[in-house]
Scaffold this motif. Structure first.
Motif, short mmCIF file in Angstrom:
data_model
loop_
_atom_site.label_atom_id
_atom_site.label_comp_id
_atom_site.label_asym_id
_atom_site.label_seq_id
_atom_site.Cartn_x
_atom_site.Cartn_y
_atom_site.Cartn_z
N HIS B 163 0.77 -1.06 0.17
CA HIS B 163 -0.08 -0.05 0.06
C HIS B 163 0.92 1.14 0.24
N PHE B 182 -2.09 4.18 0.05
CA PHE B 182 -3.51 3.89 -0.73
C PHE B 182 -3.78 4.95 -1.81
N GLY B 214 -8.32 2.33 4.48
CA GLY B 214 -7.27 1.70 3.77
C GLY B 214 -6.49 0.89 4.98
#
Lengths: 129, 370
Positions: B163, B182, B214
């Protein structure tokens, strides 16, 4: 939050349950929420005389500390031995296993002067208004 | 009398409320002090991973050809030593050597960011502004538009893997890079206030929900817990880190606080230098020490410290250490009493608690990189 109605309350967030002239005392779920994790409870010796509103002990939480105030006058006849090894039960079961002391009432009429659950709840709500 | 004020909120306030947090006024912000319990949250960060909303912290941006000289004038540590992508801890001092704040300086390719304590944000901005040169530096306060989340704990990198760019997971301690988290452009910083590995993520507030959701989704598989300011304090105190307003303030110097390593006398000049040089030459009268106690009574901020029946100092921070399962604290004492093992007494009401001076950090098994 609901406060049990089988006990009476003080404005300092102690609860008291009377049976046969002996009052069991602890602190309310509101108090434990404010304190956070309790790590130590200092209690008086059995036999000690306490006055209404007098300090009978200390509750140490991780973040803060608070004195304990006697809801009634009388003689301490028992302290909760389980708190020494496991003070966390004050958080887990404040109105049951987390009780702190038992006080033999000096004046049985005094117990009725303590707050009922509705009045205690109102006091908390006013505090947060 | 003070007028009633409306507390500032962060983009995450409703998430805190939904998670059952106890919210308190902290430096004018409505912040979570606790979700489930201080000890549980503390242990989650020591053994797993936790998420902190620390958006209340202040962020200043410094640009221009005079930016470096300006920063090296206002802080005590050596900003010129920073490489691009590196962060630096430093006190900022008054001319008399008292500490205005402790802060982080981040060096980007074309500017600097200064991160300050929420409670000092307005004071710091005014303090720095009055030392601005007439030209060559632009100085902006981005605190109201910058969100800050900390992901801390030995599993922090695992939560972020996939991420953030892989390079972010290779960053050393006190290193950072700009990059997406994210999909939101952020500053990805390998810093923290816990002693564990972890990241602090700075990004525009308007994308707060996206990053929070996220992290919550990615963290679920790793047992990510929400952490309040209560556990933030016990985590930092186990490491012996300073808390402004407790351990350091306008009346304490970095030398007294044991922050001599952040005071670079070799710099040509900085605010507070003369006073600190004098203090160093004359010798200190008091120093901050760590101490631990037996038993379970906890030292608290403001309690008097005694030795030989005489008051020799006061407690600045104290808590029950969840990791050590004993009370710990810090405080200023006379310089003759700072050696490890020195016996002290702390006055708690009518009781004297025996304590002994202990090396810091109290907790030495943290996962943070050094």
């Amino acid at each position: 939050m609901a406060y049990p109605d089988d006990v009476r309350y003080t404005a300092e967030h102690e609860w008291a349950r009377e049976q046969g002239g002996v009052v069991t005392v602890g602190i309310t779920s509101y108090a434990t929420d404010q304190l956070g994790d309790v790590v130590f409870v200092e209690l008086p010796e059995v036999g000690r005389k306490v006055e209404v509103g007098g300090t009978f002990g200390v509750v140490e939480a991780v973040k803060t500390v608070s004195d304990l105030f006697a809801p009634v006058a009388g003689e301490v006849v028992e302290i909760n031995p389980a708190l020494g090894d496991n003070p966390a039960i004050v958080n887990q079961d404040p109105y049951g296993e987390g009780w702190m002391v038992k006080i033999r009432l000096a004046d049985p009429a005094e117990f009725a002067k303590l707050l009922g659950s509705a009045d205690y709840e109102k006091l908390i709500e006013e505090h947060h208004a | 009398m003070t007028a009633p004020t409306t507390l500032k909120r962060t983009p995450f306030t409703e998430f805190h409320r939904a998670a059952g947090a106890k919210l308190v006024d902290f430096a004018g912000f409505e912040m979570p002090v606790r979700y489930t319990g201080d000890v549980r949250e503390h242990q989650a960060v020591r053994t797993g991973v936790g998420l902190f909303d620390i958006t209340h912290m202040g962020e200043f941006i410094v640009r221009g050809e005079g930016a470096l000289a300006f920063l090296d004038q206002v802080v005590t540590n050596d900003v010129s030593s920073l490489a691009v992508g590196q962060a630096l801890y430093s006190p900022m001092c008054r001319p008399d050597g008292g500490i205005v704040d402790d802060l982080l300086v981040y060096r980007y390719a074309d500017h600097y960011m200064v991160v300050v304590n929420a409670s000092n944000m307005a004071k710091d901005f005014a303090w720095m502004q009055q030392q601005l040169p007439a030209t060559g530096v632009t100085f902006e306060n981005h605190s109201d538009s910058t969100a800050l989340l900390a992901v801390q704990g030995p599993k922090a990198a695992e939560v972020l893997r996939g991420h953030v760019p892989d390079a972010a997971l290779e960053l050393g301690y006190y290193r950072f890079m700009p990059g997406p988290v994210f999909g939101v452009e952020a500053t990805l910083s390998r810093t923290g206030y816990t002693g564990e590995d972890g990241f602090e993520l700075y990004f525009p507030m308007e994308h707060g929900v996206k990053v929070w959701e996220g992290l919550a989704a990615a963290g679920a598989a790793h047992g990510l817990e929400l952490i309040g300011l209560g556990a933030r304090d016990t985590l930092r105190l186990e490491m012996g880190y300073m808390l402004y307003g407790n351990d350091i303030d306008d009346t304490t110097s970095p030398l007294e606080a044991g922050l001599g390593w952040t005071v670079k006398m070799a710099k040509s000049g900085f605010t507070g230098r003369d006073a600190l040089a004098k203090q160093k030459a004359e010798g200190l009268k008091r120093k901050l020490v760590g101490f631990q106690l037996d038993g379970r009574r906890v030292p608290r901020h403001g309690m008097a410290i005694f030795s030989g029946g005489r008051q020799v100092g006061h407690v600045t921070s104290g808590t029950f250490s969840p990791s050590l399962e004993r009370p710990i604290g810090m405080g200023y004492v006379e310089t003759g009493l700072t050696a490890s093992g020195t016996a002290l007494e702390i006055q708690a009401g009518t009781t004297m608690l025996p304590a002994r001076v202990t090396a810091r950090p109290f907790y030495t098994r943290g996962s943070h990189r050094s």
